[in-house]
Design a protein around this motif. Structure first.
Motif, PDB file in Angstrom:
ATOM      1  N   VAL A   1     105.572  74.513 -34.821  1.00 55.00           N
ATOM      2  CA  VAL A   1     106.494  75.706 -35.039  1.00 55.00           C
ATOM      3  C   VAL A   1     105.851  76.947 -35.067  1.00 55.00           C
ATOM      4  O   VAL A   1     106.061  78.003 -34.222  1.00 55.00           O
ATOM      5  CB  VAL A   1     107.687  75.667 -35.982  1.00 55.00           C
ATOM      6  CG1 VAL A   1     108.570  76.942 -36.219  1.00 55.00           C
ATOM      7  CG2 VAL A   1     108.608  74.446 -35.798  1.00 55.00           C
ATOM      8  N   ALA A   2     104.761  77.118 -36.094  1.00 54.20           N
ATOM      9  CA  ALA A   2     104.042  78.439 -36.150  1.00 54.20           C
ATOM     10  C   ALA A   2     103.190  78.774 -34.915  1.00 54.20           C
ATOM     11  O   ALA A   2     103.394  79.903 -34.632  1.00 54.20           O
ATOM     12  CB  ALA A   2     102.949  78.242 -37.287  1.00 54.20           C
ATOM     13  N   LEU A   3     102.653  77.657 -34.229  1.00 49.74           N
ATOM     14  CA  LEU A   3     101.831  77.942 -32.967  1.00 49.74           C
ATOM     15  C   LEU A   3     102.824  78.151 -31.957  1.00 49.74           C
ATOM     16  O   LEU A   3     102.626  79.482 -31.176  1.00 49.74           O
ATOM     17  CB  LEU A   3     101.185  76.569 -32.664  1.00 49.74           C
ATOM     18  CG  LEU A   3      99.785  76.355 -33.306  1.00 49.74           C
ATOM     19  CD1 LEU A   3      99.224  75.201 -32.924  1.00 49.74           C
ATOM     20  CD2 LEU A   3      98.931  77.600 -33.205  1.00 49.74           C
ATOM     21  N   SER A   4     104.072  77.500 -32.037  1.00 44.97           N
ATOM     22  CA  SER A   4     104.873  77.974 -30.637  1.00 44.97           C
ATOM     23  C   SER A   4     105.417  79.471 -30.801  1.00 44.97           C
ATOM     24  O   SER A   4     105.556  80.292 -29.967  1.00 44.97           O
ATOM     25  CB  SER A   4     106.293  77.168 -30.975  1.00 44.97           C
ATOM     26  OG  SER A   4     107.097  77.579 -29.800  1.00 44.97           O
ATOM     27  N   ASN A   5     105.701  80.109 -32.095  1.00 45.34           N
ATOM     28  CA  ASN A   5     105.969  81.298 -32.389  1.00 45.34           C
ATOM     29  C   ASN A   5     104.763  82.342 -31.840  1.00 45.34           C
ATOM     30  O   ASN A   5     105.204  83.503 -31.318  1.00 45.34           O
ATOM     31  CB  ASN A   5     106.171  81.533 -33.679  1.00 45.34           C
ATOM     32  CG  ASN A   5     107.465  80.804 -34.251  1.00 45.34           C
ATOM     33  OD1 ASN A   5     108.396  80.510 -33.449  1.00 45.34           O
ATOM     34  ND2 ASN A   5     107.573  80.604 -35.651  1.00 45.34           N
ATOM     35  N   CYS A   6     103.502  81.899 -31.890  1.00 41.03           N
ATOM     36  CA  CYS A   6     102.446  82.646 -31.602  1.00 41.03           C
ATOM     37  C   CYS A   6     102.454  82.701 -30.159  1.00 41.03           C
ATOM     38  O   CYS A   6     102.123  83.961 -29.702  1.00 41.03           O
ATOM     39  CB  CYS A   6     101.055  82.058 -31.938  1.00 41.03           C
ATOM     40  SG  CYS A   6     100.852  82.193 -33.904  1.00 41.03           S
ATOM     41  N   PHE A   7     102.797  81.708 -29.538  1.00 45.26           N
ATOM     42  CA  PHE A   7     102.833  81.867 -27.984  1.00 45.26           C
ATOM     43  C   PHE A   7     104.253  82.408 -27.291  1.00 45.26           C
ATOM     44  O   PHE A   7     104.571  81.971 -26.253  1.00 45.26           O
ATOM     45  CB  PHE A   7     102.345  80.472 -27.449  1.00 45.26           C
ATOM     46  CG  PHE A   7     100.925  80.152 -27.984  1.00 45.26           C
ATOM     47  CD1 PHE A   7      99.952  81.050 -27.258  1.00 45.26           C
ATOM     48  CD2 PHE A   7     100.551  79.144 -28.367  1.00 45.26           C
ATOM     49  CE1 PHE A   7      98.619  80.797 -27.564  1.00 45.26           C
ATOM     50  CE2 PHE A   7      99.352  78.763 -28.965  1.00 45.26           C
ATOM     51  CZ  PHE A   7      98.563  79.539 -28.305  1.00 45.26           C
ATOM     52  N   ALA A   8     105.027  82.973 -28.081  1.00 44.06           N
ATOM     53  CA  ALA A   8     106.361  83.409 -27.693  1.00 44.06           C
ATOM     54  C   ALA A   8     107.164  82.082 -27.215  1.00 44.06           C
ATOM     55  O   ALA A   8     108.008  82.469 -26.108  1.00 44.06           O
ATOM     56  CB  ALA A   8     106.179  84.339 -26.717  1.00 44.06           C
ATOM     57  N   GLY A   9     106.963  81.034 -27.643  1.00 42.91           N
ATOM     58  CA  GLY A   9     108.009  79.921 -27.263  1.00 42.91           C
ATOM     59  C   GLY A   9     107.518  79.171 -26.034  1.00 42.91           C
ATOM     60  O   GLY A   9     108.253  78.364 -25.526  1.00 42.91           O
ATOM     61  N   ARG A  10     106.429  79.797 -25.477  1.00 42.43           N
ATOM     62  CA  ARG A  10     105.644  79.213 -24.260  1.00 42.43           C
ATOM     63  C   ARG A  10     105.230  77.767 -24.280  1.00 42.43           C
ATOM     64  O   ARG A  10     104.726  77.713 -25.841  1.00 42.43           O
ATOM     65  CB  ARG A  10     104.825  79.923 -23.400  1.00 42.43           C
ATOM     66  CG  ARG A  10     105.372  81.276 -23.100  1.00 42.43           C
ATOM     67  CD  ARG A  10     104.567  82.299 -22.325  1.00 42.43           C
ATOM     68  NE  ARG A  10     105.145  83.197 -21.511  1.00 42.43           N
ATOM     69  CZ  ARG A  10     105.839  84.411 -22.130  1.00 42.43           C
ATOM     70  NH1 ARG A  10     105.810  84.573 -23.411  1.00 42.43           N
ATOM     71  NH2 ARG A  10     106.108  85.221 -21.239  1.00 42.43           N
ATOM     72  N   PRO A  11     105.183  76.802 -23.617  1.00 38.59           N
ATOM     73  CA  PRO A  11     104.640  75.410 -23.633  1.00 38.59           C
ATOM     74  C   PRO A  11     102.823  75.585 -23.922  1.00 38.59           C
ATOM     75  O   PRO A  11     102.354  76.762 -23.425  1.00 38.59           O
ATOM     76  CB  PRO A  11     104.614  74.872 -22.473  1.00 38.59           C
ATOM     77  CG  PRO A  11     105.639  75.670 -21.515  1.00 38.59           C
ATOM     78  CD  PRO A  11     105.816  76.870 -22.231  1.00 38.59           C
TER      79      PRO A  11
END
Length: 168
Positions: A17-27
């Motif tokens: 979840v933390a990484l997903s937030n860093c990438f603005a929800g992109r795969p």
């Protein structure tokens, strides 16, 4: 915290979840080897570091760019801010910032004061060892600090000797 949870699966979900937030929800595809060579954009060099990860973000937007302008300290500011609520003197917050920014070059005399006052634990310093740019130097300075504390404070000597031994 990302590393809190009842098991590794829960910790991995928090990290995802933390990484997903860093990438603005992109795969994205991430690799976390727990310490390898990596590229430091701020220094424009490859260097060894602990607890690094590499990630590739997928986007249909040809102009999508990651913001690498923040320093490590700036990225950790929201985490440190959580301590400010209970730290009326600001001493703990300042020492945490110094410890994160300086690592093995931090003032171990001031850290000893924080440990003695119960504001920092040996466990925190043990966790910080792996994150330090020079973990061996950090561990040796921590061991020396606890060894000195054991001599100065005989009532807590056993506790401080045990902490010192971990770092050796």
């Amino acid at each position: 915290a990302v590393n809190s949870g009842k098991d590794g699966a829960e910790q991995m979900r928090r990290l995802t979840v933390a990484l997903s937030n860093c990438f603005a929800g992109r795969p994205y595809l991430a690799y976390h080897p727990f310490g390898e060579q990596g590229f430091f954009p701020s220094k424009q060099v490859n260097h060894h570091s602990n607890l690094m990860f590499s990630a590739l973000c997928f986007s249909k937007d040809p102009c999508f760019e990651m913001d690498e302008s923040r320093s490590f300290s700036e990225m950790l500011a929201p985490i440190i801010a959580m301590f400010e609520v209970s730290d009326s003197s600001g001493l703990l917050t300042q020492e945490l910032q110094d410890l994160i920014a300086s690592g093995e070059n931090a003032s171990f005399q001031r850290i000893a004061t924080m440990v003695r006052g119960g504001m920092m634990t040996p466990g925190l310093l043990q966790e910080m060892t792996a994150c330090s740019s020079q973990p061996l130097t950090f561990a040796l300075k921590s061991a020396e600090m606890f060894h000195t504390m054991a001599k100065k404070f005989p009532l807590k000597a056993t506790e401080y000797h045990m902490a010192s031994t971990w770092f050796k």
